[in-house]
Design an enzyme around this catalytic site. Structure first.
Site, PDB file in Angstrom:
ATOM      1  N   GLN A 125      -7.048 -26.997  33.397  1.00  0.00           N
ATOM      2  CA  GLN A 125      -6.116 -27.961  33.987  1.00  0.00           C
ATOM      3  C   GLN A 125      -6.236 -27.806  35.500  1.00  0.00           C
ATOM      4  OE1 GLN A 125      -1.884 -27.236  33.652  1.00  0.00           O
ATOM      5  NE2 GLN A 125      -1.393 -29.419  33.611  1.00  0.00           N
TER       6      GLN A 125
ATOM      7  N   GLY B  21      16.753 -26.989  27.951  1.00  0.00           N
ATOM      8  CA  GLY B  21      17.059 -28.270  27.329  1.00  0.00           C
ATOM      9  C   GLY B  21      17.755 -28.056  25.998  1.00  0.00           C
TER      10      GLY B  21
ATOM     11  N   GLU C  97      17.541 -32.533  28.708  1.00  0.00           N
ATOM     12  CA  GLU C  97      17.473 -31.559  29.792  1.00  0.00           C
ATOM     13  C   GLU C  97      18.872 -31.296  30.335  1.00  0.00           C
ATOM     14  OE1 GLU C  97      14.853 -29.806  30.647  1.00  0.00           O
ATOM     15  OE2 GLU C  97      13.727 -30.857  29.087  1.00  0.00           O
TER      16      GLU C  97
ATOM     17  N   LYS D  66      -9.969  19.896  36.008  1.00  0.00           N
ATOM     18  CA  LYS D  66     -10.736  18.649  36.040  1.00  0.00           C
ATOM     19  C   LYS D  66     -12.120  18.884  35.463  1.00  0.00           C
ATOM     20  CE  LYS D  66     -13.361  17.320  39.156  1.00  0.00           C
ATOM     21  NZ  LYS D  66     -14.863  17.200  39.321  1.00  0.00           N
TER      22      LYS D  66
ATOM     23  N   HIS E 206      -0.741  29.999  36.754  1.00  0.00           N
ATOM     24  CA  HIS E 206      -0.073  29.370  37.890  1.00  0.00           C
ATOM     25  C   HIS E 206      -1.007  29.210  39.088  1.00  0.00           C
ATOM     26  CE1 HIS E 206       1.718  33.495  36.963  1.00  0.00           C
ATOM     27  NE2 HIS E 206       0.618  33.741  37.628  1.00  0.00           N
TER      28      HIS E 206
ATOM     29  N   TYR F 112      -6.982  26.040  40.658  1.00  0.00           N
ATOM     30  CA  TYR F 112      -7.777  24.811  40.502  1.00  0.00           C
ATOM     31  C   TYR F 112      -9.057  25.159  39.767  1.00  0.00           C
ATOM     32  CZ  TYR F 112     -10.909  20.938  41.337  1.00  0.00           C
ATOM     33  OH  TYR F 112     -11.791  19.904  41.153  1.00  0.00           O
TER      34      TYR F 112
ATOM     35  N   ASN G 235      -8.796  35.570  31.699  1.00  0.00           N
ATOM     36  CA  ASN G 235      -7.552  35.387  32.449  1.00  0.00           C
ATOM     37  C   ASN G 235      -7.870  34.924  33.868  1.00  0.00           C
ATOM     38  OD1 ASN G 235      -4.445  36.104  32.450  1.00  0.00           O
ATOM     39  ND2 ASN G 235      -5.280  36.750  34.417  1.00  0.00           N
TER      40      ASN G 235
END
EC number: 2.7.7.23
Length: 453
Positions: free
Chosen positions: A72, A138, A152, A347, A359, A362, A373
């Site tokens: 359209q 409506g 309407e 990761k 604790h 990374y 450990n």
């Protein structure tokens, strides 16, 4: 046999967004796909989506679905949008279902009821709903099942405004549809062509127009951000109820967010604020703690994710646990009985059975052997500024606190790394590696320096 047309060409100006309205997400997937999946459930012979504003993006979202696309170019109303499908469906005898891409709560069962009315001899059937507050809609005038008209709100006298039955925007038509569409006029303030005008046209041609009253909830459309939130709330309530019915425990369920693509087993426990997204799969007896976020993550039976943990593309095996406040990034694999604690980030790493990283660590691009450990503050330095490198740590090793393992490097089985070490060379099996400056104590220095000696 029937054809289905979904109208998805509207601009959605009240959303105040550059994203086409029908692509706004509901529980992680575009709104339009809910209408599309409801249509596909009835196995139409032909399925056409009419696109317009932002049509290129809409077509991208439809990739992989068995649909045809009509365009359209100018947004001139719903009847005009439907007429754009004529080129594709000109030779199709009917019946036709017509729904809106911004009405995502319609069920296949309701659509089947509309279709049945036309198959039984009606020329047109429309879905209606009775709303507590019909403002803006409506109103439907009818005698029994027969629809006399659609008024309407702006044109309605007080006695008509008191009617609470409204047009819900879903229709079924017989093969007269495209001929009738050409009789619709744009004699209104907006100079647009509207589908409800087909009621009078069908009746003028002696064809019955019937109403199918549906559940008010299914009639909810989306034109604003507030309505988007309302519809999403309905979908969430349905989804939560479905899973609780299958044996999932939800504590304060109204606070829990999950998407239809998520899979849950019986006896899963979800604590308040849990967020489950994408292809997350959670096994029997697992627990997801308060405000944890899981996306595309697998928890095998008995695994636990504790409070405020974020996991994306991770895999936890039976008995593994993460958190509180852990982060598992894509490729993080925690084998049986692994524990990753607070402020530990993992990761693209494989942690074998029984590894503990309690604790402040990374672990990136690493493989850690069974029973090892990892002390507080340990970092695998995996990036040299150009490439990522792997760290390998053997079985039952002990990596002391605040150590840095500079990849590529390997620490052997049962090896020890002294706290505070920077390891740049491989550590043999069973060895102790210490890589730090020897401590010196200078007697009296501090007192002399501070002038108190």
């Amino acid at each position: 046999m029937h054809a289905h047309v979904i109208l998805a060409a509207g601009q959605g100006t009240r959303m105040r967004s550059r994203l086409p309205k029908v692509l706004h997400p509901l529980l992680g997937k575009p709104m339009l796909l809910y209408a599309l999946e409801a249509a596909l459930a009835l196995k139409p012979e032909r399925l056409v989506v009419v696109v317009g504003h932002g049509g290129e993006k809409v077509v991208e979202a439809l990739e992989g679905y068995p649909v045809e696309v009509a365009w359209q170019k100018e947004q001139l109303g719903t009847a005009h949008a439907l007429l754009q499908a004529e080129g594709l469906l000109r030779d199709f005898p009917g019946p036709f279902l017509v729904t809106q891409g911004d009405t995502p709560l319609l069920s296949p069962r309701t659509l089947e009821a509309l279709l049945r009315r036309v198959r039984e001899g009606a020329g047109m059937a429309l879905l209606t709903a009775e709303l507590p507050d019909p403002t803006g809609y409506g109103r439907i005038l009818r005698e029994g099942e027969e629809v006399l008209g659609n008024v309407e709100e702006k044109d309605a006298p007080p006695e008509v405004r008191a009617i609470r039955e409204v047009n819900a925007g879903a229709y079924a038509f017989d093969g007269f549809l495209f001929q009738a569409l050409k009789e619709v006029r744009n004699e209104n303030a907006a100079r647009e062509y509207y589908l409800p005008d087909l009621i009078a046209i069908y009746r003028a041609h002696g064809r019955r127009v019937l109403a199918v009253r549906g559940v008010a909830e299914e009639a909810l459309g989306v034109n604003t951000r507030e309505e988007l939130a309302r519809v999403e709330g309905v979908l969430l309530r349905r989804l939560r109820a479905e899973w609780m019915g299958k044996g999932v425990r939800m504590i304060l369920p109204e606070t829990i967010y999950l998407e239809p693509s998520v899979e849950l087993a019986p006896d899963v426990t979800l604590w308040p604020g849990a967020v489950l997204k994408g292809k997350t799969r959670i096994g029997e007896g697992c627990e997801v703690g308060p405000y944890a976020v899981l996306e595309d993550t697998v928890l095998e039976p008995g695994a636990k994710v504790l409070a405020h943990t974020v996991a994306q593309g991770a895999h936890l095996h039976p008995g593994a646990s993460a958190g509180p406040f852990a982060r598992l990034r894509p490729g993080a694999v925690l084998m049986e009985e692994v524990h990753v604690g607070n402020f530990v980030e993992v990761k693209n790493s494989l942690l074998h059975k029984g590894v503990k990283a309690g604790h402040l660590a990374y672990l990136g691009d690493a493989e850690v052997g069974e029973g090892t450990n990892i002390g507080a503050g340990v970092i695998t330095a995996n990036y040299d500024g150009k490439r990522k490198h792997k760290t390998e740590i053997g079985k039952k090793a002990f990596i002391g606190s605040n150590s840095v393992l500079v990849a590529p490097v390997r620490v052997g089985d049962r090896a020890l790394v002294g706290a505070g070490s920077v390891i740049t060379q491989d550590v043999p099996e069973g060895a102790l590696a210490v890589a730090r400056e020897r401590q010196k104590n200078l007697e009296g220095y501090a007192l002399r320096k501070l002038g108190e000696g």
